[in-house]
Scaffold this motif. Structure first.
Motif, PDB file in Angstrom:
ATOM      1  N   VAL A  29      61.391  19.752-120.090  1.00 25.46           N
ATOM      2  CA  VAL A  29      61.494  18.963-118.858  1.00 25.46           C
ATOM      3  C   VAL A  29      61.598  17.485-119.199  1.00 25.46           C
ATOM      4  O   VAL A  29      62.422  16.763-118.631  1.00 25.46           O
ATOM      5  N   TYR A  30      60.796  17.011-120.145  1.00 26.35           N
ATOM      6  CA  TYR A  30      60.857  15.603-120.558  1.00 26.35           C
ATOM      7  C   TYR A  30      62.227  15.259-121.145  1.00 26.35           C
ATOM      8  O   TYR A  30      62.777  14.198-120.889  1.00 26.35           O
ATOM      9  N   THR A  31      62.780  16.187-121.919  1.00 31.17           N
ATOM     10  CA  THR A  31      64.072  15.937-122.559  1.00 31.17           C
ATOM     11  C   THR A  31      65.195  15.813-121.538  1.00 31.17           C
ATOM     12  O   THR A  31      66.063  14.950-121.666  1.00 31.17           O
ATOM     13  N   PHE A  32      65.205  16.656-120.530  1.00 32.93           N
ATOM     14  CA  PHE A  32      66.294  16.669-119.575  1.00 32.93           C
ATOM     15  C   PHE A  32      65.990  15.884-118.299  1.00 32.93           C
ATOM     16  O   PHE A  32      66.765  15.965-117.343  1.00 32.93           O
ATOM     17  N   TRP A  33      64.900  15.115-118.260  1.00 32.19           N
ATOM     18  CA  TRP A  33      64.582  14.292-117.092  1.00 32.19           C
ATOM     19  C   TRP A  33      65.647  13.208-116.957  1.00 32.19           C
ATOM     20  O   TRP A  33      65.991  12.551-117.930  1.00 32.19           O
ATOM     21  N   PRO A  34      66.208  13.007-115.773  1.00 30.61           N
ATOM     22  CA  PRO A  34      67.335  12.081-115.621  1.00 30.61           C
ATOM     23  C   PRO A  34      67.038  10.639-116.049  1.00 30.61           C
ATOM     24  O   PRO A  34      67.924   9.959-116.568  1.00 30.61           O
ATOM     25  N   SER A  35      65.833  10.156-115.878  1.00 28.87           N
ATOM     26  CA  SER A  35      65.552   8.766-116.240  1.00 28.87           C
ATOM     27  C   SER A  35      65.473   8.548-117.747  1.00 28.87           C
ATOM     28  O   SER A  35      65.487   7.408-118.206  1.00 28.87           O
ATOM     29  N   ASN A  36      65.412   9.605-118.541  1.00 29.27           N
ATOM     30  CA  ASN A  36      65.376   9.482-119.998  1.00 29.27           C
ATOM     31  C   ASN A  36      66.764   9.509-120.622  1.00 29.27           C
ATOM     32  O   ASN A  36      66.891   9.332-121.833  1.00 29.27           O
ATOM     33  N   ARG A  37      67.799   9.714-119.838  1.00 34.08           N
ATOM     34  CA  ARG A  37      69.153   9.823-120.373  1.00 34.08           C
ATOM     35  C   ARG A  37      69.580   8.562-121.118  1.00 34.08           C
ATOM     36  O   ARG A  37      70.138   8.634-122.212  1.00 34.08           O
ATOM     37  N   LYS A  38      69.291   7.399-120.561  1.00 35.64           N
ATOM     38  CA  LYS A  38      69.691   6.138-121.202  1.00 35.64           C
ATOM     39  C   LYS A  38      69.003   5.984-122.557  1.00 35.64           C
ATOM     40  O   LYS A  38      69.638   5.609-123.546  1.00 35.64           O
ATOM     41  N   ARG A  39      67.720   6.293-122.628  1.00 32.28           N
ATOM     42  CA  ARG A  39      66.972   6.169-123.879  1.00 32.28           C
ATOM     43  C   ARG A  39      67.514   7.116-124.944  1.00 32.28           C
ATOM     44  O   ARG A  39      67.684   6.727-126.105  1.00 32.28           O
ATOM     45  N   GLN A  42      70.963   5.999-126.175  1.00 32.49           N
ATOM     46  CA  GLN A  42      70.833   4.853-127.074  1.00 32.49           C
ATOM     47  C   GLN A  42      70.366   5.319-128.457  1.00 32.49           C
ATOM     48  O   GLN A  42      70.865   4.851-129.470  1.00 32.49           O
ATOM     49  N   ALA A  43      69.436   6.232-128.504  1.00 31.89           N
ATOM     50  CA  ALA A  43      68.970   6.766-129.788  1.00 31.89           C
ATOM     51  C   ALA A  43      70.078   7.540-130.490  1.00 31.89           C
ATOM     52  O   ALA A  43      70.209   7.479-131.718  1.00 31.89           O
ATOM     53  N   LYS A  44      70.888   8.264-129.726  1.00 32.07           N
ATOM     54  CA  LYS A  44      71.995   9.029-130.309  1.00 32.07           C
ATOM     55  C   LYS A  44      73.024   8.104-130.943  1.00 32.07           C
ATOM     56  O   LYS A  44      73.530   8.376-132.026  1.00 32.07           O
ATOM     57  N   ASN A  45      73.311   6.987-130.278  1.00 26.78           N
ATOM     58  CA  ASN A  45      74.339   6.076-130.777  1.00 26.78           C
ATOM     59  C   ASN A  45      73.804   5.077-131.794  1.00 26.78           C
ATOM     60  O   ASN A  45      74.585   4.478-132.536  1.00 26.78           O
TER      61      ASN A  45
END
Length: 56
Positions: A29-39, A42-45
């Motif tokens: 749930v934490y991983t797919f929470w919409p507000s964590n997408r930006k973070r 950014q970590a992926k890139n």
């Protein structure tokens, strides 16, 4: 209440299983929470940031 070894093992197996399932669901749930997408984007890139060149 008589607590012998078998009772304690049965209790820990059943509640430990529920605990680990709840922990896994919480992580998903934490991983797919919409507000964590930006973070996470950014970590992926960031792995390909300015340090993307061979060592000297």
């Amino acid at each position: 209440m008589d607590l012998d070894h078998n009772s304690v093992v049965a209790f820990s197996k059943s509640w430990g299983l529920f605990y680990l399932i709840a922990l896994a669901v919480g992580v998903v749930v934490y991983t797919f929470w919409p507000s964590n997408r930006k973070r996470f984007n950014q970590a992926k890139n960031s792995i390909l940031g300015e340090d993307d060149k061979p060592w000297k």
